[in-house]
Design a protein around this motif. Structure first.
Motif, mmCIF file in Angstrom:
data_model
loop_
_atom_site.group_PDB
_atom_site.id
_atom_site.type_symbol
_atom_site.label_atom_id
_atom_site.label_comp_id
_atom_site.label_asym_id
_atom_site.label_seq_id
_atom_site.Cartn_x
_atom_site.Cartn_y
_atom_site.Cartn_z
ATOM 1 N N PRO A 14 -13.156 -23.237 28.589
ATOM 2 C CA PRO A 14 -12.589 -22.288 29.658
ATOM 3 C C PRO A 14 -11.578 -21.434 28.883
ATOM 4 O O PRO A 14 -10.519 -21.967 28.231
ATOM 5 C CB PRO A 14 -11.879 -23.512 30.731
ATOM 6 N N ARG A 80 -15.184 -18.764 32.146
ATOM 7 C CA ARG A 80 -15.062 -19.640 33.437
ATOM 8 C C ARG A 80 -16.279 -20.612 33.645
ATOM 9 O O ARG A 80 -17.311 -20.470 33.227
ATOM 10 C CB ARG A 80 -14.589 -18.674 34.747
ATOM 11 N N SER A 81 -15.924 -21.583 34.426
ATOM 12 C CA SER A 81 -17.021 -22.551 34.528
ATOM 13 C C SER A 81 -18.156 -21.889 35.301
ATOM 14 O O SER A 81 -19.258 -22.161 34.953
ATOM 15 C CB SER A 81 -16.429 -23.796 35.300
#
Lengths: 110, 124
Positions: A14, A80-81
């Motif tokens: 991330p 981002r995830s």
């Protein structure tokens, strides 16, 4: 064997910046636009980047693209995830008179 | 708002002909610049473009499958039909249709709106 070549996988943590490559030839990337698609499991692909690296409405500016001769690159910054997905490049091929896709890159967010 | 929806049989037998219909709204294939493409994806594999038809009936086919594919406008202005002849288990895939515009003096442009896809299995 896909006409456009992508790495099968990519990963990052991330916040990192990740780049996915797409390699082709003069008849496709060398002479035509590249497009990038994002696909989550079990869903239809979604247009991520269009001609001249235009982002369709709703696509975050964390996604950007570039092209040089017969290679193209998708860059994702501030990873981002929810970016974990498969990414495909595509281009029109003048020799084949048809569309060609890359084999897809599975992006994992560690 | 452009939407597309694919329909077809969930199972077909080897050597049979597969017929798929793409029903769409938000645009018409009688309008200049409009096109519909078919793309498929075998389970766990990459996307493969199959065919493309434009408002002026201009058509393009995947050169490796050309002899087995046929794309036509449907009986209504908001449908496109794809037929795949002599199917084989390797044709098992999710089949997508997508809106694909083309403007004067431009190359074919992106697949900007997609249907949800329909899974077709080729099995005896």
């Amino acid at each position: 064997q896909s006409v456009l070549t992508q790495p099968p996988s990519a990963s990052g943590t991330p916040g990192q910046r990740v780049t996915i490559s797409c390699s082709g030839s003069n008849s496709n990337l060398g002479n035509n636009f590249v497009y990038w698609y994002q696909q989550f499991p079990g869903t239809a692909p979604k247009l991520l980047l269009s001609t001249n690296n235009q982002r369709p409405s709703g696509v975050p500016d964390r996604f950007s693209g570039s092209k040089s001769a017969t290679s193209a690159f998708l860059a994702i910054s501030g990873l981002r995830s929810e970016d974990e997905a498969d990414y495909y490049c595509a281009s029109w091929d003048d020799s084949l008179s048809g569309w060609v896709f890359g084999g897809g890159t599975k992006l994992t967010v560690l | 708002q452009i939407t597309l929806n694919e329909s077809g049989p969930p199972v077909v037998k080897p050597t049979e002909t597969l017929t798929l219909t793409c029903s769409f709204s938000g645009f018409s294939l009688t309008t200049g610049g409009m096109g519909v493409a078919w793309i498929r994806q075998p389970p766990g594999k990459a996307l493969e473009w199959l065919a493309l038809i434009y408002w002026n009936d201009e058509k393009y086919y995947n050169s490796f499958l050309k002899n087995r594919l046929r794309v036509t406008k449907g009986t209504s202005d908001n449908q496109v039909v794809l037929t795949v002849t002599n199917v084989d288990p390797l044709d098992t895939a999710t089949y997508f249709c997508a809106h694909s515009p083309k403007y004067p003096s431009s190359p074919p442009l992106e697949f900007d709106f997609w249907g949800q896809g329909t899974l077709v299995a080729v099995s005896s």
